[in-house]
Design an enzyme around this catalytic site. Structure first.
Site, mmCIF file in Angstrom:
data_model
loop_
_atom_site.group_PDB
_atom_site.id
_atom_site.type_symbol
_atom_site.label_atom_id
_atom_site.label_comp_id
_atom_site.label_asym_id
_atom_site.label_seq_id
_atom_site.Cartn_x
_atom_site.Cartn_y
_atom_site.Cartn_z
ATOM 1 C CD GLU A 114 -2.975 -1.165 0.253
ATOM 2 O OE1 GLU A 114 -2.748 -0.612 -0.835
ATOM 3 O OE2 GLU A 114 -4.049 -1.710 0.539
ATOM 4 C CE1 TYR A 142 -10.461 16.767 22.709
ATOM 5 C CE2 TYR A 142 -8.650 15.356 22.051
ATOM 6 C CZ TYR A 142 -9.143 16.383 22.819
ATOM 7 O OH TYR A 142 -8.307 17.053 23.676
HETATM 8 P P1 13P Z 1 0.555 -5.079 3.406
HETATM 9 O O1 13P Z 1 0.716 -6.367 4.194
HETATM 10 O O2 13P Z 1 1.203 -5.161 2.049
HETATM 11 O O3 13P Z 1 1.021 -3.880 4.214
HETATM 12 O O4 13P Z 1 -0.987 -4.887 3.157
HETATM 13 C C1 13P Z 1 -1.864 -4.981 4.244
HETATM 14 C C2 13P Z 1 -3.083 -4.174 4.032
HETATM 15 O O5 13P Z 1 -3.552 -3.556 4.951
HETATM 16 C C3 13P Z 1 -3.710 -4.168 2.690
HETATM 17 O O6 13P Z 1 -4.652 -3.160 2.594
#
Ligand code: 13P
Length: 211
Positions: free
Chosen positions: A73, A119
């Site tokens: 990501e 908040y």
């Molecule tokens: P990653 O393990 O590549 O960080 O991906 C996890 C995730 O949250 C996918 O949206």
């Protein structure tokens, strides 16, 4: 702050999020800016059990230069650093209630998290829904860039929240605040609910600044 200290902080705060149920399995990823690039949690790692020394490092051009392979990501994270230059850290979670709102058909795409409490206004601000793209699809980064830095936080449709802030602690606090507010919004669904007024939101922004 030194890179070693930042690595330790990422691992410590990630574990805390995991232990309190904000992330499960290998879901979620966290990044933080350093002088010569950024640190990001490795792909397929569990936020509860990170080795600080293996956290990935990318240079300013996004090239992987150290540690385990970075989160898929990375595109989401880089889009925030690019469009909001004040960004010091980004947190992506699949936390339950924020993700529930990202799936509900009647969530307002322009304002996914209405101003229910002070908040969420102070720490998160207005939250935009980003259309669905599969995890790791660079097009999700393009969709965030297209928002031109107007939002510190977004919900990825049918996926979960991405929250940016000026530093790591602020980004984690904002991600927690977003999740807890989402929980309130889901709990209050169907009940007549009083949101903060425009004047009350403006007062918060004036006194505490925007996110
Ligand atoms: P990653 O393990 O590549 O960080 O991906 C996890 C995730 O949250 C996918 O949206």
């Amino acid at each position: 702050m030194t890179e070693t200290r930042l690595r330790d902080d990422i691992a410590r705060l990630s574990r805390s999020l995991f232990e309190r149920g904000f992330s499960v399995g290998s879901a979620g990823n966290i990044s933080a800016a350093v002088d010569d690039g950024l640190l990001i949690t490795p792909t397929n790692s569990c936020l509860g059990f990170l080795d600080p020394a293996r956290i990935s490092k990318l240079d300013r051009d996004g090239r992987h230069i150290f540690g385990d392979a970075p989160s898929k990501e990375i595109f989401l994270h880089r889009a925030f650093y690019k469009t909001r230059p004040e960004t010091g850290a980004v947190v992506h979670l699949h936390s339950t209630f924020a993700t529930a709102l990202s799936c509900l058909a009647d969530t307002d795409p322009e304002d996914c998290i209405p101003p229910l409490t002070p908040y969420v206004v102070m720490r998160v601000g207005k939250v935009r829904l980003v259309p669905y793209a599969r995890p790791g699809d660079p097009r999700a980064g393009d969709l965030i860039r297209a928002l031109e830095g107007r939002y510190a936080a977004v919900l990825l449709a049918n996926h979960g929240p991405v929250v940016s802030a000026r530093d790591l602690h602020a980004a984690v606090y904002a991600a927690e605040e977003l999740e807890e507010t989402a929980k309130l919004l889901v709990s209050l669904r169907g009940l007549p609910t009083r949101m903060l007024s425009v004047d009350q939101v403006n007062e918060l922004t004036r006194v505490f600044g925007g996110s």
